[in-house]
Design a protein around this motif. Structure first.
Motif, short mmCIF file in Angstrom:
data_model
loop_
_atom_site.label_atom_id
_atom_site.label_comp_id
_atom_site.label_asym_id
_atom_site.label_seq_id
_atom_site.Cartn_x
_atom_site.Cartn_y
_atom_site.Cartn_z
N LEU A 154 7.94 -10.96 0.56
CA LEU A 154 6.68 -10.41 0.76
C LEU A 154 6.72 -8.72 0.64
CD1 LEU A 154 6.99 -13.13 2.42
CD2 LEU A 154 5.31 -12.04 4.10
N GLU A 155 5.88 -8.29 -0.08
CA GLU A 155 5.94 -6.57 -0.37
C GLU A 155 4.50 -6.21 -0.13
OE1 GLU A 155 7.02 -3.57 -3.82
OE2 GLU A 155 7.18 -5.83 -4.29
N VAL A 156 4.43 -5.02 0.58
CA VAL A 156 3.35 -4.22 0.85
C VAL A 156 2.84 -3.65 -0.36
CG1 VAL A 156 2.30 -2.69 2.38
CG2 VAL A 156 3.97 -4.10 3.29
N THR A 157 1.63 -4.07 -0.77
CA THR A 157 1.13 -3.60 -1.95
C THR A 157 -0.10 -2.44 -1.81
OG1 THR A 157 -0.37 -5.43 -2.33
CG2 THR A 157 1.83 -5.48 -3.62
N ASP A 158 -0.59 -2.51 -0.48
CA ASP A 158 -1.80 -1.69 -0.26
C ASP A 158 -1.75 -1.59 1.18
OD1 ASP A 158 -4.39 0.08 -0.88
OD2 ASP A 158 -5.27 -1.53 0.10
N VAL A 159 -2.01 -0.28 1.71
CA VAL A 159 -2.17 0.03 3.14
C VAL A 159 -3.66 0.42 3.49
CG1 VAL A 159 -1.59 1.10 5.26
CG2 VAL A 159 0.24 0.07 3.66
N ALA A 197 -3.48 -8.96 5.76
CA ALA A 197 -3.24 -9.19 7.30
C ALA A 197 -3.67 -7.84 7.88
CB ALA A 197 -1.75 -9.35 7.52
N CYS A 198 -4.22 -8.06 9.26
CA CYS A 198 -4.62 -7.11 10.24
C CYS A 198 -3.28 -6.77 11.07
CB CYS A 198 -5.81 -7.47 10.76
SG CYS A 198 -6.31 -6.35 12.11
N PRO A 199 -2.91 -5.65 10.87
CA PRO A 199 -1.50 -5.39 11.73
C PRO A 199 -2.25 -5.33 13.31
CG PRO A 199 -1.49 -3.73 10.02
CD PRO A 199 -2.84 -4.45 10.25
N PRO A 200 -1.08 -5.22 14.24
CA PRO A 200 -1.55 -5.21 15.69
C PRO A 200 -2.45 -4.00 15.94
CG PRO A 200 0.77 -5.08 15.60
CD PRO A 200 0.21 -5.46 14.30
N HIS A 205 -8.39 -1.23 8.45
CA HIS A 205 -7.24 -1.81 9.28
C HIS A 205 -6.41 -2.93 8.72
CE1 HIS A 205 -4.90 -1.53 13.02
NE2 HIS A 205 -4.79 -2.72 13.08
N CYS A 206 -6.19 -2.93 7.47
CA CYS A 206 -5.48 -4.01 6.64
C CYS A 206 -4.57 -3.75 5.52
CB CYS A 206 -6.93 -4.64 5.86
SG CYS A 206 -6.44 -6.26 4.92
N VAL A 207 -3.54 -4.54 5.81
CA VAL A 207 -2.49 -4.40 4.54
C VAL A 207 -2.63 -5.59 3.60
CG1 VAL A 207 -1.00 -2.89 6.03
CG2 VAL A 207 -0.76 -5.50 6.02
N THR A 208 -2.18 -5.38 2.74
CA THR A 208 -2.02 -6.50 1.52
C THR A 208 -0.60 -6.63 1.07
OG1 THR A 208 -4.17 -5.49 0.71
CG2 THR A 208 -2.87 -7.13 -0.89
N LEU A 209 -0.37 -7.82 1.07
CA LEU A 209 1.01 -8.28 0.67
C LEU A 209 1.25 -9.18 -0.47
CD1 LEU A 209 1.91 -9.46 4.42
CD2 LEU A 209 2.86 -7.45 3.39
N ALA A 210 1.88 -9.00 -1.42
CA ALA A 210 2.37 -9.65 -2.72
C ALA A 210 3.24 -10.70 -2.01
CB ALA A 210 2.85 -9.12 -3.67
#
Length: 155
Positions: free
Chosen positions: A106-111, A138-141, A116-121
């Motif tokens: 899993l790699e974070v490609t966008d914050v 995903a929405c972090p806590p 309030h969202c991160v995109t993961l490849a």
């Protein structure tokens, strides 16, 4: 007394390029538990005599069970406890068979702090062979307000 669980990282603590690598072994106990919980009786997943006559040649792992492994990693590690998956687009490229071990990345490609969202490849490989690929959001806590005496007024 209930022990408070630590939440995952907040949106401002996550950086593009962060990676999570983990391995998951497909065991009979996990397959049987999944199939029992979902009441899924697909013969392709558990009946060797049936599966041996299909192009797959042997029983396969339900693709949604693999998605559960990804969901678990998001909930436990990246972003971590308190996160929520809002979108997923996973493509299952090859069947996965019983008793195999997969390596997930899993790699974070966008914050995006505003939404309030991160995109993961997401990828999973069996040796050098890629078996799934995709992307999820995903929405972090969220940072919760501190409790004060007014928070208990409705109880």
């Amino acid at each position: 007394m209930l022990k408070k669980r630590k939440l995952g990282r907040r949106i401002g603590e996550i950086q593009v390029g962060e990676k999570l690598v983990f391995q998951a072994a497909i065991e009979d106990k996990d397959l049987l538990l999944y199939l029992g919980l979902t009441d899924d009786a697909n013969p392709l997943y558990i009946q060797h005599d049936y599966a041996s006559q299909t192009p797959f040649g042997k029983p396969v792992v339900p693709p949604i069970m693999l998605m559960g492994m990804i969901t678990s990693a998001v909930s436990k590690y990246l972003p971590g406890p308190g996160s929520y998956i809002t979108r997923n687009d996973i493509r299952f490229l090859r069947p996965v068979y019983h008793y195999e071990t997969l390596e997930f990345l899993l790699e974070v490609t966008d914050v995006d702090e505003e939404s309030h969202c991160v995109t993961l490849a997401v990828t999973a490989t069996r040796g050098a062979e890629m078996v799934l690929t995709g992307e999820l959001s995903a929405c972090p806590p969220h940072t919760l307000p501190r409790l004060d005496s007014r928070a208990l007024e409705n109880f």
